[in-house]
Design a protein around this motif. Sequence first.
Motif, PDB file in Angstrom:
ATOM      1  N   ALA A  12      46.062  -8.071 -26.845  1.00 46.72           N
ATOM      2  CA  ALA A  12      46.271  -6.895 -27.686  1.00 46.72           C
ATOM      3  C   ALA A  12      47.256  -5.930 -27.052  1.00 46.72           C
ATOM      4  CB  ALA A  12      44.934  -6.197 -27.952  1.00 46.72           C
ATOM      5  N   ALA A  13      47.127  -5.695 -25.744  1.00 47.25           N
ATOM      6  CA  ALA A  13      48.034  -4.784 -25.052  1.00 47.25           C
ATOM      7  C   ALA A  13      49.472  -5.276 -25.150  1.00 47.25           C
ATOM      8  CB  ALA A  13      47.619  -4.642 -23.590  1.00 47.25           C
ATOM      9  N   THR A  14      49.657  -6.579 -24.969  1.00 45.89           N
ATOM     10  CA  THR A  14      51.000  -7.159 -25.069  1.00 45.89           C
ATOM     11  C   THR A  14      51.555  -7.001 -26.480  1.00 45.89           C
ATOM     12  OG1 THR A  14      50.522  -8.769 -23.333  1.00 45.89           O
ATOM     13  CG2 THR A  14      52.345  -9.272 -24.818  1.00 45.89           C
ATOM     14  N   ALA A  15      50.726  -7.301 -27.487  1.00 49.02           N
ATOM     15  CA  ALA A  15      51.180  -7.228 -28.875  1.00 49.02           C
ATOM     16  C   ALA A  15      51.502  -5.790 -29.284  1.00 49.02           C
ATOM     17  CB  ALA A  15      50.117  -7.814 -29.808  1.00 49.02           C
ATOM     18  N   LEU A  16      50.643  -4.836 -28.888  1.00 46.61           N
ATOM     19  CA  LEU A  16      50.895  -3.438 -29.225  1.00 46.61           C
ATOM     20  C   LEU A  16      52.130  -2.912 -28.504  1.00 46.61           C
ATOM     21  CD1 LEU A  16      47.261  -1.991 -29.183  1.00 46.61           C
ATOM     22  CD2 LEU A  16      48.745  -2.224 -31.178  1.00 46.61           C
ATOM     23  N   VAL A  44      51.568  -0.086 -23.364  1.00 45.25           N
ATOM     24  CA  VAL A  44      50.210   0.210 -23.831  1.00 45.25           C
ATOM     25  C   VAL A  44      49.244  -0.600 -22.970  1.00 45.25           C
ATOM     26  CG1 VAL A  44      48.560   0.067 -25.740  1.00 45.25           C
ATOM     27  CG2 VAL A  44      50.952   0.652 -26.197  1.00 45.25           C
ATOM     28  N   ASP A  45      48.293   0.072 -22.360  1.00 45.91           N
ATOM     29  CA  ASP A  45      47.282  -0.609 -21.560  1.00 45.91           C
ATOM     30  C   ASP A  45      45.949  -0.590 -22.297  1.00 45.91           C
ATOM     31  OD1 ASP A  45      49.004  -1.098 -19.404  1.00 45.91           O
ATOM     32  OD2 ASP A  45      48.671   0.915 -18.621  1.00 45.91           O
ATOM     33  N   ALA A  60      42.603   9.775 -35.543  1.00 50.05           N
ATOM     34  CA  ALA A  60      43.671  10.761 -35.357  1.00 50.05           C
ATOM     35  C   ALA A  60      44.315  10.592 -33.985  1.00 50.05           C
ATOM     36  CB  ALA A  60      43.104  12.174 -35.511  1.00 50.05           C
ATOM     37  N   ARG A  61      43.480  10.303 -32.982  1.00 51.36           N
ATOM     38  CA  ARG A  61      44.003  10.136 -31.626  1.00 51.36           C
ATOM     39  C   ARG A  61      44.845   8.865 -31.508  1.00 51.36           C
ATOM     40  NH1 ARG A  61      39.815  11.196 -26.953  1.00 51.36           N
ATOM     41  NH2 ARG A  61      39.997  13.259 -27.903  1.00 51.36           N
ATOM     42  N   VAL A  62      44.404   7.792 -32.176  1.00 49.71           N
ATOM     43  CA  VAL A  62      45.183   6.549 -32.175  1.00 49.71           C
ATOM     44  C   VAL A  62      46.562   6.787 -32.774  1.00 49.71           C
ATOM     45  CG1 VAL A  62      45.384   4.284 -33.277  1.00 49.71           C
ATOM     46  CG2 VAL A  62      43.259   4.931 -32.139  1.00 49.71           C
ATOM     47  N   LEU A  63      46.597   7.490 -33.904  1.00 49.73           N
ATOM     48  CA  LEU A  63      47.877   7.771 -34.552  1.00 49.73           C
ATOM     49  C   LEU A  63      48.769   8.613 -33.655  1.00 49.73           C
ATOM     50  CD1 LEU A  63      46.619   8.484 -38.178  1.00 49.73           C
ATOM     51  CD2 LEU A  63      47.978   6.525 -37.442  1.00 49.73           C
ATOM     52  N   GLN A  64      48.165   9.553 -32.945  1.00 51.84           N
ATOM     53  CA  GLN A  64      48.939  10.438 -32.077  1.00 51.84           C
ATOM     54  C   GLN A  64      49.382   9.729 -30.800  1.00 51.84           C
ATOM     55  OE1 GLN A  64      46.863  13.922 -30.733  1.00 51.84           O
ATOM     56  NE2 GLN A  64      48.732  14.971 -30.135  1.00 51.84           N
ATOM     57  N   VAL A  65      48.442   9.043 -30.139  1.00 54.80           N
ATOM     58  CA  VAL A  65      48.738   8.421 -28.854  1.00 54.80           C
ATOM     59  C   VAL A  65      49.710   7.253 -29.001  1.00 54.80           C
ATOM     60  CG1 VAL A  65      47.739   7.073 -26.970  1.00 54.80           C
ATOM     61  CG2 VAL A  65      46.597   9.143 -27.773  1.00 54.80           C
ATOM     62  N   LEU A  66      49.456   6.406 -29.966  1.00 54.09           N
ATOM     63  CA  LEU A  66      50.247   5.194 -30.074  1.00 54.09           C
ATOM     64  C   LEU A  66      51.501   5.349 -30.928  1.00 54.09           C
ATOM     65  CD1 LEU A  66      47.506   2.432 -30.408  1.00 54.09           C
ATOM     66  CD2 LEU A  66      48.667   3.245 -28.361  1.00 54.09           C
ATOM     67  N   LEU A  67      51.459   6.225 -31.925  1.00 49.24           N
ATOM     68  CA  LEU A  67      52.564   6.308 -32.859  1.00 49.24           C
ATOM     69  C   LEU A  67      53.249   7.669 -32.899  1.00 49.24           C
ATOM     70  CD1 LEU A  67      50.941   4.391 -35.863  1.00 49.24           C
ATOM     71  CD2 LEU A  67      52.399   3.470 -34.059  1.00 49.24           C
ATOM     72  N   GLY A  68      52.672   8.655 -32.215  1.00 48.57           N
ATOM     73  CA  GLY A  68      53.288   9.974 -32.235  1.00 48.57           C
ATOM     74  C   GLY A  68      53.124  10.700 -33.551  1.00 48.57           C
ATOM     75  N   ILE A  69      52.178  10.245 -34.390  1.00 48.97           N
ATOM     76  CA  ILE A  69      51.924  10.878 -35.679  1.00 48.97           C
ATOM     77  C   ILE A  69      50.872  11.975 -35.485  1.00 48.97           C
ATOM     78  CG2 ILE A  69      51.007  10.569 -38.015  1.00 48.97           C
ATOM     79  CD1 ILE A  69      52.056   7.724 -37.962  1.00 48.97           C
ATOM     80  N   GLU A  70      51.219  13.200 -35.836  1.00 48.44           N
ATOM     81  CA  GLU A  70      50.255  14.288 -35.738  1.00 48.44           C
ATOM     82  C   GLU A  70      49.305  14.216 -36.934  1.00 48.44           C
ATOM     83  OE1 GLU A  70      49.712  16.344 -33.357  1.00 48.44           O
ATOM     84  OE2 GLU A  70      51.407  15.733 -32.106  1.00 48.44           O
ATOM     85  N   ALA A  71      48.080  13.835 -36.671  1.00 45.70           N
ATOM     86  CA  ALA A  71      47.111  13.669 -37.752  1.00 45.70           C
ATOM     87  C   ALA A  71      45.848  14.434 -37.405  1.00 45.70           C
ATOM     88  CB  ALA A  71      46.779  12.194 -37.970  1.00 45.70           C
ATOM     89  N   PHE A  91      42.269   2.222 -25.673  1.00 41.27           N
ATOM     90  CA  PHE A  91      43.714   2.103 -25.500  1.00 41.27           C
ATOM     91  C   PHE A  91      44.157   3.176 -24.515  1.00 41.27           C
ATOM     92  CE2 PHE A  91      42.301   1.795 -29.847  1.00 41.27           C
ATOM     93  CZ  PHE A  91      42.857   0.631 -30.345  1.00 41.27           C
ATOM     94  N   LEU A  92      45.045   2.829 -23.633  1.00 44.33           N
ATOM     95  CA  LEU A  92      45.543   3.790 -22.664  1.00 44.33           C
ATOM     96  C   LEU A  92      47.066   3.865 -22.737  1.00 44.33           C
ATOM     97  CD1 LEU A  92      43.372   2.680 -19.606  1.00 44.33           C
ATOM     98  CD2 LEU A  92      42.928   4.583 -21.149  1.00 44.33           C
TER      99      LEU A  92
END
Length: 206
Positions: A26-30, A38-39, A89-100, A174-175
């Motif tokens: 998953a880390a590799t794919a993300l 992404v760790d 919301a945190r996933v969107l922010q951390v991984l995609l930079g989307i403020e949600a 996710f880290l």
Amino acid sequence: MELFNHNPDFKMDVLREVGNIGAGHAATALSRLLDKPVDMSVPTVSFVPFERIADRVGGSEEVVAAIFLRVDGDAPGNMFFLMSRKQAARVLQVLLGIEASEKDSYSELELSALCEIGNILAGSYLSSLADLTGLAMSPSVPSIAVDMAGAVLSYGVLQFGTMGDEALLIDTTFLKGEQEAEGHFFFIPDPQSFERMFVSLGVPLE
């Protein structure tokens, strides 16, 4: 289920390996999808009775973002990836930079992003399970819903039929830098699927 009463430590060691390999995939794919590191932390693996799944995400009335799909093949079952509104919301922010914000509704872009992340995670864990067992296991096209956890699980029962009694739970974190987000991955095998998986993994049942 009687199956879980035999060799519990050995079974959990095998399933932790499934989680570890799946997290690596998953880390590799993300990382490839997002073009940034992404760790994934070492996942926590456990068994949860089906009726207690909602409790793990705050209760049956807790609103969650849920990605769900059907697994067909030699060990069929159902898969859910559940996130609280805060974690979505945190996933969107951390991984995609989307403020949600923590909300009950999402834009098409946000839903698409959450669904794709859930799909990558589910596919990674399923791939590791299929590779280790040698069983053919193929996922359906994933769906996403934002609703109360109890309603999501009830809908899954209606769409896929009766669920198995036990779920394999993999708590995933996710880290990215010092930020993190988490979700809960559930694989709910059909009756007899767990036995087929463990036999294929070489785990003695008696």
